[in-house]
Design a protein around this motif. Sequence first.
Motif, PDB file in Angstrom:
ATOM      1  N   SER A  80       0.827  -1.218   0.000  1.00  0.00           N
ATOM      2  CA  SER A  80       0.000   0.000   0.000  1.00  0.00           C
ATOM      3  C   SER A  80       0.856   1.260   0.000  1.00  0.00           C
ATOM      4  O   SER A  80       0.432   2.298  -0.514  1.00  0.00           O
ATOM      5  N   PRO A  84      -0.187   3.141  -3.550  1.00  0.00           N
ATOM      6  CA  PRO A  84      -1.411   3.575  -2.865  1.00  0.00           C
ATOM      7  C   PRO A  84      -2.621   3.645  -3.784  1.00  0.00           C
ATOM      8  O   PRO A  84      -3.754   3.453  -3.333  1.00  0.00           O
ATOM      9  N   TYR A  87      -4.738   0.644  -3.618  1.00  0.00           N
ATOM     10  CA  TYR A  87      -5.480   0.507  -2.364  1.00  0.00           C
ATOM     11  C   TYR A  87      -6.669   1.449  -2.293  1.00  0.00           C
ATOM     12  O   TYR A  87      -7.752   1.059  -1.839  1.00  0.00           O
ATOM     13  N   TYR A  88      -6.488   2.671  -2.733  1.00  0.00           N
ATOM     14  CA  TYR A  88      -7.628   3.594  -2.728  1.00  0.00           C
ATOM     15  C   TYR A  88      -8.644   3.213  -3.801  1.00  0.00           C
ATOM     16  O   TYR A  88      -9.849   3.387  -3.615  1.00  0.00           O
ATOM     17  N   ASN A 137      -0.285   4.229   7.246  1.00  0.00           N
ATOM     18  CA  ASN A 137      -0.044   3.762   5.880  1.00  0.00           C
ATOM     19  C   ASN A 137      -1.349   3.809   5.089  1.00  0.00           C
ATOM     20  O   ASN A 137      -2.448   3.872   5.660  1.00  0.00           O
ATOM     21  N   PRO A 138      -1.262   3.776   3.752  1.00  0.00           N
ATOM     22  CA  PRO A 138      -2.471   3.846   2.923  1.00  0.00           C
ATOM     23  C   PRO A 138      -3.470   2.723   3.187  1.00  0.00           C
ATOM     24  O   PRO A 138      -4.681   2.937   3.093  1.00  0.00           O
ATOM     25  N   SER A 142      -7.173   3.623   4.087  1.00  0.00           N
ATOM     26  CA  SER A 142      -8.281   3.222   3.210  1.00  0.00           C
ATOM     27  C   SER A 142      -9.403   2.570   4.008  1.00  0.00           C
ATOM     28  O   SER A 142     -10.582   2.788   3.734  1.00  0.00           O
TER      29      SER A 142
END
Length: 322
Positions: A80, A84, A87-88, A137-138, A142
């Motif tokens: 992530s 990223p 993940y998003y 972290n992402p 998320s």
Amino acid sequence: MILVVGGAGYIGSHLVKELVETKEVVVLDNLSTGHRWAVDERAVFVEGDLGNAADLEKVFSAYNIEAVMHFAANSLVGESVVDPLKYYQNNVAATLTLLQMMMKHDVKKFIFSSTAATYGIPDVDLITEDTATNPINPYGRSKLMIEHILADFSKAYGLNYVVLRYFNAAGAHVSAEIGEKHDPETHLIPIILQHLLGEREHIAVFGSDYDTPDGTCIRDYIHVTDLAKAHIFGVEALLAGTKETATYNLGNGLGYSVKEVIDTCEKVTGKKANVVMSDRREGDPARLVASSSKIHEELGWKAEYSLEEIISSAWKWHQQSK
């Protein structure tokens, strides 16, 4: 009928195996990380993506869905950070597509698999649901974004939901029919067992000078079947109308150090590990342990499996799946 999104994955497949005992289940999974063989044959399987509105429309139109359980997130912290967008896109945007489809078809009950990563690095010994969320972290961000979105949807659209923040899922089904199979594998217990099966040369321990009894990090490990049962307790509360919204931690409340986990793996397998001490990893807190007293008090759930039972079930699975 219950829709389980991501029901071919590690945790999702264990949930499905328990849920089909009492409910009709349809599984939607794109098999990007899940496995078709892991889905219980009593469930209906549909290959599709939660971010694809056409795939979702097909399922919601064909089946009378009364609740949705969401396990279809990407969940590798390191990945992530370097990617990223992935993940998003999947964990946030695709989940919004799913929620939009639920609203369209008037499905108002939702179980969301969240994570301890929403807490970041807390400065408490025992994490409760009131501990501040500060993801680092992402992946954690998320998941927390969806938690905020669920709260907004509840107020605006009457969505009823249960958020389950859990720590380190581990172990395998007692039947050894399904278990943990990731590529790459990043979780401690399967990495140790792979080493003891001769598939890895050694085990790396990252840091031995933490402020813990034996100097190694302490984490909260919970059997995957215990996790599955908590999700069932949650969906039953929503279906019965005894809960409208709730957020719960899922953990054993104890915590085990890396050294304790290695020692227990050696005890269960009767094999000696080759352990290599390495430097600390950036962002690794000394201790992450959850209090699950809230879900025990409100829904009657608690973790049943000990660390030795977790590892024994995993060892049985790894031996037969080699």
